[in-house]
Scaffold this motif. Structure first.
Motif, PDB file in Angstrom:
ATOM      1  N   THR A 275       8.131  23.923   1.654  1.00  0.00           N
ATOM      2  CA  THR A 275       8.979  22.877   2.232  1.00  0.00           C
ATOM      3  C   THR A 275      10.246  22.596   1.430  1.00  0.00           C
ATOM      4  OG1 THR A 275       7.856  21.163   0.956  1.00  0.00           O
ATOM      5  CG2 THR A 275       6.932  21.697   3.129  1.00  0.00           C
ATOM      6  N   ALA A 276      10.292  23.040   0.188  1.00  0.00           N
ATOM      7  CA  ALA A 276      11.407  22.735  -0.732  1.00  0.00           C
ATOM      8  C   ALA A 276      11.492  21.239  -1.046  1.00  0.00           C
ATOM      9  CB  ALA A 276      12.746  23.260  -0.211  1.00  0.00           C
ATOM     10  N   ASP A 277      10.450  20.484  -0.725  1.00  0.00           N
ATOM     11  CA  ASP A 277      10.399  19.075  -1.143  1.00  0.00           C
ATOM     12  C   ASP A 277      10.122  18.990  -2.639  1.00  0.00           C
ATOM     13  OD1 ASP A 277      10.882  17.941   1.283  1.00  0.00           O
ATOM     14  OD2 ASP A 277       8.777  17.722   1.830  1.00  0.00           O
ATOM     15  N   TYR A 278       9.496  20.028  -3.164  1.00  0.00           N
ATOM     16  CA  TYR A 278       9.137  20.078  -4.575  1.00  0.00           C
ATOM     17  C   TYR A 278       9.877  21.244  -5.222  1.00  0.00           C
ATOM     18  CZ  TYR A 278       5.244  17.235  -2.892  1.00  0.00           C
ATOM     19  OH  TYR A 278       4.497  16.250  -2.307  1.00  0.00           O
TER      20      TYR A 278
ATOM     21  N   VAL B 213       0.854  -1.197   0.000  1.00  0.00           N
ATOM     22  CA  VAL B 213       0.000   0.000   0.000  1.00  0.00           C
ATOM     23  C   VAL B 213       0.889   1.246   0.000  1.00  0.00           C
ATOM     24  CG1 VAL B 213      -1.700   1.328   1.339  1.00  0.00           C
ATOM     25  CG2 VAL B 213      -1.894  -1.182   1.194  1.00  0.00           C
ATOM     26  N   MET B 214       1.918   1.222   0.859  1.00  0.00           N
ATOM     27  CA  MET B 214       2.832   2.372   0.951  1.00  0.00           C
ATOM     28  C   MET B 214       3.577   2.577  -0.359  1.00  0.00           C
ATOM     29  SD  MET B 214       4.090   4.704   3.111  1.00  0.00           S
ATOM     30  CE  MET B 214       4.055   5.881   1.797  1.00  0.00           C
ATOM     31  N   LEU B 215       4.068   1.493  -0.935  1.00  0.00           N
ATOM     32  CA  LEU B 215       4.844   1.590  -2.178  1.00  0.00           C
ATOM     33  C   LEU B 215       3.985   2.193  -3.296  1.00  0.00           C
ATOM     34  CD1 LEU B 215       7.413   0.956  -3.837  1.00  0.00           C
ATOM     35  CD2 LEU B 215       6.492  -1.344  -4.218  1.00  0.00           C
ATOM     36  N   GLU B 216       2.760   1.724  -3.425  1.00  0.00           N
ATOM     37  CA  GLU B 216       1.880   2.220  -4.487  1.00  0.00           C
ATOM     38  C   GLU B 216       1.520   3.693  -4.262  1.00  0.00           C
ATOM     39  OE1 GLU B 216      -0.147  -2.155  -5.374  1.00  0.00           O
ATOM     40  OE2 GLU B 216      -1.369  -0.557  -4.499  1.00  0.00           O
ATOM     41  N   ASP B 217       1.203   4.035  -3.025  1.00  0.00           N
ATOM     42  CA  ASP B 217       0.858   5.432  -2.732  1.00  0.00           C
ATOM     43  C   ASP B 217       2.060   6.347  -2.922  1.00  0.00           C
ATOM     44  OD1 ASP B 217      -1.581   4.374  -2.070  1.00  0.00           O
ATOM     45  OD2 ASP B 217      -1.836   5.637  -0.293  1.00  0.00           O
ATOM     46  N   GLN B 218       3.238   5.838  -2.573  1.00  0.00           N
ATOM     47  CA  GLN B 218       4.456   6.629  -2.750  1.00  0.00           C
ATOM     48  C   GLN B 218       4.685   6.934  -4.230  1.00  0.00           C
ATOM     49  OE1 GLN B 218       6.562   8.158  -0.837  1.00  0.00           O
ATOM     50  NE2 GLN B 218       8.097   8.644  -2.394  1.00  0.00           N
ATOM     51  N   ALA B 219       4.533   5.912  -5.070  1.00  0.00           N
ATOM     52  CA  ALA B 219       4.746   6.111  -6.508  1.00  0.00           C
ATOM     53  C   ALA B 219       3.723   7.105  -7.054  1.00  0.00           C
ATOM     54  CB  ALA B 219       4.660   4.777  -7.235  1.00  0.00           C
TER      55      ALA B 219
ATOM     56  N   ARG C 122       2.253  17.675   7.124  1.00  0.00           N
ATOM     57  CA  ARG C 122       3.610  18.218   7.245  1.00  0.00           C
ATOM     58  C   ARG C 122       4.619  17.315   6.545  1.00  0.00           C
ATOM     59  NH1 ARG C 122       6.016  19.797  12.663  1.00  0.00           N
ATOM     60  NH2 ARG C 122       5.416  17.710  13.335  1.00  0.00           N
ATOM     61  N   PHE C 123       4.401  16.020   6.608  1.00  0.00           N
ATOM     62  CA  PHE C 123       5.324  15.065   5.989  1.00  0.00           C
ATOM     63  C   PHE C 123       4.607  14.436   4.803  1.00  0.00           C
ATOM     64  CE2 PHE C 123       6.539  15.727  10.306  1.00  0.00           C
ATOM     65  CZ  PHE C 123       7.920  15.781  10.282  1.00  0.00           C
ATOM     66  N   LYS C 124       5.249  14.534   3.633  1.00  0.00           N
ATOM     67  CA  LYS C 124       4.505  14.253   2.414  1.00  0.00           C
ATOM     68  C   LYS C 124       4.693  12.841   1.878  1.00  0.00           C
ATOM     69  CE  LYS C 124       3.841  18.889   1.463  1.00  0.00           C
ATOM     70  NZ  LYS C 124       2.617  19.424   2.006  1.00  0.00           N
TER      71      LYS C 124
ATOM     72  N   VAL D 104       7.152   8.801   1.856  1.00  0.00           N
ATOM     73  CA  VAL D 104       7.867   7.803   2.651  1.00  0.00           C
ATOM     74  C   VAL D 104       9.333   8.201   2.862  1.00  0.00           C
ATOM     75  CG1 VAL D 104       8.646   6.252   0.787  1.00  0.00           C
ATOM     76  CG2 VAL D 104       8.039   5.295   2.999  1.00  0.00           C
ATOM     77  N   PHE D 105       9.898   8.956   1.912  1.00  0.00           N
ATOM     78  CA  PHE D 105      11.309   9.312   2.057  1.00  0.00           C
ATOM     79  C   PHE D 105      11.517  10.528   2.968  1.00  0.00           C
ATOM     80  CE2 PHE D 105      11.354   6.877  -1.971  1.00  0.00           C
ATOM     81  CZ  PHE D 105      12.126   5.818  -1.509  1.00  0.00           C
ATOM     82  N   SER D 106      10.443  11.128   3.410  1.00  0.00           N
ATOM     83  CA  SER D 106      10.599  12.127   4.472  1.00  0.00           C
ATOM     84  C   SER D 106      10.637  11.430   5.835  1.00  0.00           C
ATOM     85  CB  SER D 106       9.484  13.180   4.424  1.00  0.00           C
ATOM     86  OG  SER D 106       8.217  12.586   4.561  1.00  0.00           O
ATOM     87  N   ILE D 107      10.357  10.125   5.860  1.00  0.00           N
ATOM     88  CA  ILE D 107      10.406   9.346   7.107  1.00  0.00           C
ATOM     89  C   ILE D 107      11.640   8.438   7.115  1.00  0.00           C
ATOM     90  CG2 ILE D 107       9.176   7.686   8.559  1.00  0.00           C
ATOM     91  CD1 ILE D 107       7.746  10.402   8.227  1.00  0.00           C
ATOM     92  N   ILE D 108      11.819   7.658   6.044  1.00  0.00           N
ATOM     93  CA  ILE D 108      13.032   6.842   5.879  1.00  0.00           C
ATOM     94  C   ILE D 108      13.955   7.678   4.988  1.00  0.00           C
ATOM     95  CG2 ILE D 108      14.000   4.653   5.113  1.00  0.00           C
ATOM     96  CD1 ILE D 108      11.957   4.158   7.263  1.00  0.00           C
ATOM     97  N   GLY D 109      14.907   8.322   5.563  1.00  0.00           N
ATOM     98  CA  GLY D 109      15.765   9.230   4.831  1.00  0.00           C
ATOM     99  C   GLY D 109      15.762  10.597   5.489  1.00  0.00           C
ATOM    100  N   PRO D 110      16.617  11.486   5.103  1.00  0.00           N
ATOM    101  CA  PRO D 110      17.560  11.328   3.999  1.00  0.00           C
ATOM    102  C   PRO D 110      18.787  10.498   4.394  1.00  0.00           C
ATOM    103  CG  PRO D 110      17.902  13.439   5.063  1.00  0.00           C
ATOM    104  CD  PRO D 110      16.730  12.799   5.750  1.00  0.00           C
TER     105      PRO D 110
END
Lengths: 302, 226
Positions: free
Chosen positions: B143-146, A23-29, B2-4, B6-12
């Motif tokens: 946020t400068a994420d984009y 679910v996370m992977l698809e939403d992330q993409a 605030r966090f958009k 998965v890479f704002s959580i795992i990462g940078p």
């Protein structure tokens, strides 16, 4: 993202018949506009950095930039392999690896923030030791990172993940919840069990303050990463055994927000309270200020 | 949110020791540098809150300067950023600011290069994520994420329509927008976050619009969300 809460996340996973990581992977993409394959590769690269940090930290006798810490990961790892270790080799390895990555961080080495640098040891500690123990592939571990990321995304948007905002519960607590939930899924747990693991784990760190000695991400941050990895293993075991978080995990996250918002400034990463202001903590800060010219402001504000 | 992603959580992927105090500070420095548009000759950095209390120990000073030099969060040169800045001819001063900050980890930077100068305030909100809250005296949040376009312009009817028409013609999708003005029909500023990079030609056309007085384009990730 289609979810804001852990409950919504689990509902989507159950309804679509998919694990949480997918679910996370698809939403992330969908969110980034990049392919799922590209996002996967990026996460896999991050896992490689985590493994390198474990390897580097566990072999290191050296110290941090300040000279305050270093070498504990190696000590803990060697002790855990002895027959009389209380944790045993597997949990001991999780603890030692978590210490290792945190020590690499303190020495200005390369790590991946999970979710922050202060809490960067917990997930690699749990993941790398479990991979070794169960013979999992790197791709399986990447599944786990997407699952951990989904959990962290919910926590971060409903509460916080930085010590300056919510104390150490926001950093180490979030990392333990993420690691516990991800390990539960990696071991075949269902979405409901994943969510219970998060709630069980978070309850154990509610109220934990952020009180770094001399303002450095070393004392007590490094050992809390070691403890955190062991707690994550325990929470995953409880959830897989069928233990439930009676207070729903989304409500526990709300409590973290409540507690962190009420926490005084002195206990939120300012080094103005807690362990940082013990006689020894002050002495260390003074010594470092005297020798390195750093910490000009850290220890004289109250 | 605030966090958009998965890479704002795992990462940078980053050089330690603190995602708020090191990685976040690198990114705030980077944004300030892009706002100015060139290497600053002089930079004054003011730390507030927890930044003020612990910046030395965390290397926040080193990190923000690394950002001014356009280093990434995992650049191994970060620990040497002060020396690198001196060699590049940048004069940097640090201060701590009193008073309540909008967020515990806040810094502001005033940069100058020749005739050009800019001022910016940003917060490090955890995990290396940042939120800019002020640019050149305007309350702009991004946020400068984009990829982010910052336009300074007069407060006139149709200015926003002119800008968005140009973006629309280039098939650029706007994800978030923030507008602030100093007074009715006075100076105004707009921050536009987009999903993909903005072609240079489009930036040039926006710059030529009649009411536009200045433009900065901030793209920390080379064209797409981090």
């Amino acid at each position: 993202m289609r979810f804001r809460t852990l409950n919504e996340l689990a509902e989507i996973a159950v309804r679509d018949g998919k694990p949480i990581f997918r679910v996370m992977l698809e939403d992330q993409a969908a969110e980034s506009g990049r392919t799922a394959e590209r996002e996967w590769e990026k996460m896999k690269q991050y896992y490689g950095i985590m493994k390198e940090a474990v390897k580097k930290g566990i072999a290191s006798e050296g110290g941090s930039r300040s000279g305050l810490t270093g070498g504990d990961a190696k000590r803990a790892f060697e002790y855990a392999r002895q027959a009389d270790s209380s944790l045993g080799g597997d949990a001991g390895a999780a603890m030692a690896y978590a210490l290792a990555v945190s020590e690499v961080n303190a020495s200005m080495g390369r790590i991946v923030a999970t979710p922050t640098a202060g809490s960067c040891g917990v997930i690699p500690g749990v993941f790398v030791s479990s991979q070794e123990r169960f013979g999992w592939t790197d791709d399986h571990m990447v599944c786990g990172l997407f699952c951990a990321g989904a959990i962290g995304y919910v926590i971060a948007n409903n509460s916080f993940i930085s010590g300056a905002e919510g104390g150490c519960q926001a950093e180490i607590g979030s990392a333990i919840g993420m690691a516990a939930g991800a390990l539960t899924e990696l071991k075949g747990g269902n979405p409901a069990q994943v969510v219970h693991a998060v709630g069980l784990a978070l309850k154990n760190t509610l109220g934990l303050i952020c009180d770094p000695v001399a303002g450095l991400v070393e004392i007590p941050c490094i050992v809390r990463n070691g403890f955190g990895a062991v707690n994550a293993l325990a929470a995953a075991d409880m959830a897989l055994a069928g233990v439930r978080s009676v207070i729903p995990s989304d409500e526990v996250i709300r409590v973290m927000l409540e507690v962190g918002s009420a926490m005084p400034d002195m206990h939120r990463e300012t080094a103005k309270g807690g362990l940082a202001q013990t006689p020894t903590g002050r002495k260390i800060a003074e010594r470092l200020a005297g020798t390195s010219g750093e910490l000009k402001e850290g220890d004289n504000d109250d | 949110m605030r966090f958009k992603d998965v890479f704002s959580i795992i990462g940078p992927s980053m050089i330690g020791p603190s995602s708020s105090h090191t990685a976040g500070a690198v990114r705030i420095g980077r944004v300030a540098r892009e706002l100015l548009g060139e290497l600053p000759e002089e930079a004054e950095v003011v730390f507030y809150g927890s930044f003020a209390a612990t910046y030395g120990g965390h290397g926040t000073d080193v990190a923000v300067v690394a950002g001014l030099l356009r280093f990434g969060t995992d650049d191994e040169r970060i620990p040497d950023a002060l020396r690198e800045a001196a060699e590049a001819g940048m004069k940097v001063t640090f201060r701590t600011g009193a008073g309540a900050a909008v967020h515990p980890n806040t810094l502001s930077a005033e940069l100058r290069a020749g005739e050009r100068s800019c001022r910016m305030t940003g917060c490090s909100i955890g995990g290396g994520n940042i939120e800019v809250v002020e640019a050149n005296g305007f309350d702009l949040r991004f946020t400068a994420d984009y990829p982010t376009l910052i336009v300074f312009h007069g407060d006139r009817p149709g200015v926003l329509a002119d800008m968005t028409r140009l973006l629309s013609a280039a098939n650029v999708n706007i994800g978030c927008m923030d507008v602030d003005r100093k007074g009715r029909l006075g100076e105004a500023a707009t921050a536009i976050e987009t999903d993909g990079g903005i072609p240079g030609g489009v930036l040039a056309e926006i710059r030529k619009l009649r009411s536009v007085t200045g433009l900065s384009y901030i793209d920390l990730n080379g064209g797409a969300a981090r």
